[in-house]
Design a protein around this motif. Structure first.
Motif, PDB file in Angstrom:
ATOM      1  N   GLY A  42       0.795  -1.234   0.000  1.00  0.00           N
ATOM      2  CA  GLY A  42       0.000   0.000   0.000  1.00  0.00           C
ATOM      3  C   GLY A  42       0.818   1.269   0.000  1.00  0.00           C
ATOM      4  N   SER A  43       2.135   1.151  -0.046  1.00  0.00           N
ATOM      5  CA  SER A  43       2.971   2.344   0.062  1.00  0.00           C
ATOM      6  C   SER A  43       2.882   3.240  -1.169  1.00  0.00           C
ATOM      7  N   GLY A  44       2.662   2.658  -2.333  1.00  0.00           N
ATOM      8  CA  GLY A  44       2.519   3.476  -3.536  1.00  0.00           C
ATOM      9  C   GLY A  44       1.305   4.375  -3.453  1.00  0.00           C
ATOM     10  N   GLU A  45       0.206   3.816  -3.007  1.00  0.00           N
ATOM     11  CA  GLU A  45      -1.020   4.598  -2.858  1.00  0.00           C
ATOM     12  C   GLU A  45      -0.846   5.661  -1.770  1.00  0.00           C
ATOM     13  N   ALA A  46      -0.174   5.285  -0.695  1.00  0.00           N
ATOM     14  CA  ALA A  46       0.058   6.250   0.393  1.00  0.00           C
ATOM     15  C   ALA A  46       0.931   7.404  -0.090  1.00  0.00           C
ATOM     16  N   LEU A  47       1.945   7.080  -0.897  1.00  0.00           N
ATOM     17  CA  LEU A  47       2.810   8.137  -1.424  1.00  0.00           C
ATOM     18  C   LEU A  47       2.020   9.045  -2.357  1.00  0.00           C
ATOM     19  N   GLY A  48       1.196   8.463  -3.209  1.00  0.00           N
ATOM     20  CA  GLY A  48       0.374   9.275  -4.103  1.00  0.00           C
ATOM     21  C   GLY A  48      -0.545  10.214  -3.330  1.00  0.00           C
ATOM     22  N   ALA A  49      -1.165   9.691  -2.282  1.00  0.00           N
ATOM     23  CA  ALA A  49      -2.064  10.516  -1.466  1.00  0.00           C
ATOM     24  C   ALA A  49      -1.286  11.624  -0.748  1.00  0.00           C
ATOM     25  N   ALA A  50      -0.098  11.286  -0.226  1.00  0.00           N
ATOM     26  CA  ALA A  50       0.718  12.289   0.472  1.00  0.00           C
ATOM     27  C   ALA A  50       1.175  13.372  -0.491  1.00  0.00           C
ATOM     28  N   LEU A  51       1.548  12.982  -1.703  1.00  0.00           N
ATOM     29  CA  LEU A  51       1.964  13.967  -2.699  1.00  0.00           C
ATOM     30  C   LEU A  51       0.793  14.854  -3.109  1.00  0.00           C
ATOM     31  N   SER A  52      -0.377  14.284  -3.199  1.00  0.00           N
ATOM     32  CA  SER A  52      -1.564  15.089  -3.523  1.00  0.00           C
ATOM     33  C   SER A  52      -1.836  16.121  -2.441  1.00  0.00           C
ATOM     34  N   ARG A  53      -1.738  15.691  -1.179  1.00  0.00           N
ATOM     35  CA  ARG A  53      -1.963  16.634  -0.067  1.00  0.00           C
ATOM     36  C   ARG A  53      -0.904  17.730  -0.071  1.00  0.00           C
ATOM     37  N   LEU A  54       0.350  17.354  -0.321  1.00  0.00           N
ATOM     38  CA  LEU A  54       1.413  18.358  -0.384  1.00  0.00           C
ATOM     39  C   LEU A  54       1.157  19.320  -1.545  1.00  0.00           C
ATOM     40  N   SER A  55       0.773  18.790  -2.688  1.00  0.00           N
ATOM     41  CA  SER A  55       0.494  19.639  -3.851  1.00  0.00           C
ATOM     42  C   SER A  55      -0.611  20.646  -3.574  1.00  0.00           C
ATOM     43  N   GLU A  56      -1.621  20.226  -2.810  1.00  0.00           N
ATOM     44  CA  GLU A  56      -2.744  21.112  -2.507  1.00  0.00           C
ATOM     45  C   GLU A  56      -2.305  22.370  -1.773  1.00  0.00           C
ATOM     46  N   VAL A  57      -1.275  22.255  -0.937  1.00  0.00           N
ATOM     47  CA  VAL A  57      -0.816  23.431  -0.193  1.00  0.00           C
ATOM     48  C   VAL A  57       0.408  24.076  -0.819  1.00  0.00           C
ATOM     49  N   LEU A  58       1.242  23.286  -1.481  1.00  0.00           N
ATOM     50  CA  LEU A  58       2.482  23.820  -2.040  1.00  0.00           C
ATOM     51  C   LEU A  58       2.271  24.576  -3.346  1.00  0.00           C
ATOM     52  N   ASP A 143      23.569  10.244  -7.771  1.00  0.00           N
ATOM     53  CA  ASP A 143      22.696  10.472  -6.611  1.00  0.00           C
ATOM     54  C   ASP A 143      21.261  10.099  -6.941  1.00  0.00           C
ATOM     55  N   PHE A 144      20.771  10.537  -8.098  1.00  0.00           N
ATOM     56  CA  PHE A 144      19.393  10.231  -8.458  1.00  0.00           C
ATOM     57  C   PHE A 144      19.210   8.760  -8.786  1.00  0.00           C
ATOM     58  N   ALA A 145      20.220   8.165  -9.405  1.00  0.00           N
ATOM     59  CA  ALA A 145      20.130   6.729  -9.686  1.00  0.00           C
ATOM     60  C   ALA A 145      20.018   5.960  -8.373  1.00  0.00           C
ATOM     61  N   ALA A 146      20.799   6.351  -7.370  1.00  0.00           N
ATOM     62  CA  ALA A 146      20.745   5.682  -6.065  1.00  0.00           C
ATOM     63  C   ALA A 146      19.396   5.922  -5.393  1.00  0.00           C
ATOM     64  N   LEU A 147      18.861   7.116  -5.539  1.00  0.00           N
ATOM     65  CA  LEU A 147      17.587   7.454  -4.923  1.00  0.00           C
ATOM     66  C   LEU A 147      16.462   6.574  -5.461  1.00  0.00           C
ATOM     67  N   TRP A 148      16.449   6.333  -6.774  1.00  0.00           N
ATOM     68  CA  TRP A 148      15.351   5.604  -7.405  1.00  0.00           C
ATOM     69  C   TRP A 148      15.648   4.132  -7.615  1.00  0.00           C
ATOM     70  N   LYS A 149      16.856   3.671  -7.265  1.00  0.00           N
ATOM     71  CA  LYS A 149      17.240   2.271  -7.480  1.00  0.00           C
ATOM     72  C   LYS A 149      16.216   1.334  -6.819  1.00  0.00           C
ATOM     73  N   GLY A 150      15.805   0.331  -7.578  1.00  0.00           N
ATOM     74  CA  GLY A 150      14.882  -0.661  -7.045  1.00  0.00           C
ATOM     75  C   GLY A 150      13.421  -0.246  -7.093  1.00  0.00           C
ATOM     76  N   THR A 151      13.125   0.924  -7.653  1.00  0.00           N
ATOM     77  CA  THR A 151      11.738   1.363  -7.756  1.00  0.00           C
ATOM     78  C   THR A 151      11.301   1.301  -9.216  1.00  0.00           C
ATOM     79  N   ASP A 152      10.017   1.435  -9.440  1.00  0.00           N
ATOM     80  CA  ASP A 152       9.505   1.454 -10.808  1.00  0.00           C
ATOM     81  C   ASP A 152      10.034   2.646 -11.602  1.00  0.00           C
ATOM     82  N   ALA A 153      10.486   3.677 -10.903  1.00  0.00           N
ATOM     83  CA  ALA A 153      10.971   4.880 -11.589  1.00  0.00           C
ATOM     84  C   ALA A 153      12.410   4.741 -12.064  1.00  0.00           C
TER      85      ALA A 153
END
Length: 165
Positions: A42-58, A143-153
């Motif tokens: 469920g972490s992907g959905e949680a991240l999407g929801a958290a990013l949406s909430r951040l976007s609403e204020v940012l 740095d970015f390769a290490a950040l996203w390593k092992g993810t779908d991105a």
């Protein structure tokens, strides 16, 4: 900025109030990103929801900063005041590697009372783009390769952000 332009006080207070709303919206994004990296269900959905909430204020804050705050800066402070603030808060506290990671443009927010502006996008710290690319580009990609390593991105190549028309 308020010292130089008292009429800016309501906008500066609004921007600072935005910061107080944005700051708590960042922690859930960081937590969800850690959970996603750890492959929690469920972490992907949680991240999407958290990013949406951040976007609403940012996003409204960033738009207000660009459209309202930045139009006041040139008429509220001198170029010398701007350069002194930029040097003290955007350049001196950072090492070359950090400045390189930020590239030729950065956004920095300061809520310290000593800052000339309580909230503003910093003037881009200019380093020769050739020098910056040559010096920092490889490290930055690692740095970015290490950040996203092992993810779908991970396999998605970096793309430049298109400029608004």
């Amino acid at each position: 900025m308020v010292q130089c332009n008292p009429d800016a006080a309501p906008l500066v207070e609004r921007m600072n109030a935005d910061h107080r709303t944005i700051e708590p919206a960042i922690a859930p994004v960081e937590e969800a990103a850690r959970d996603l990296r750890a492959d929690h269900p469920g972490s992907g959905e949680a991240l999407g929801a958290a990013l949406s909430r951040l976007s609403e204020v940012l996003l409204p804050h960033l738009e207000r900063e660009e459209r309202e705050m930045m139009t006041l800066v040139p008429t509220s402070i001198t170029d010398a005041q701007w350069r002194a603030w930029d040097q003290e808060f955007s350049i001196e506290p950072k090492g070359m590697q950090q400045l390189g990671k930020e590239g030729t443009g950065s956004s920095t927010v300061s809520t310290t009372p000593r800052a000339i502006t309580s909230c503003t996008s910093c003037r881009p710290y200019r380093v020769s783009s050739c020098c910056a690319s040559w010096t920092f580009d490889i490290r930055h990609r690692h740095d970015f390769a290490a950040l996203w390593k092992g993810t779908d991105a991970a396999p998605i190549p970096s793309q430049p952000i298109p400029k608004a028309a």
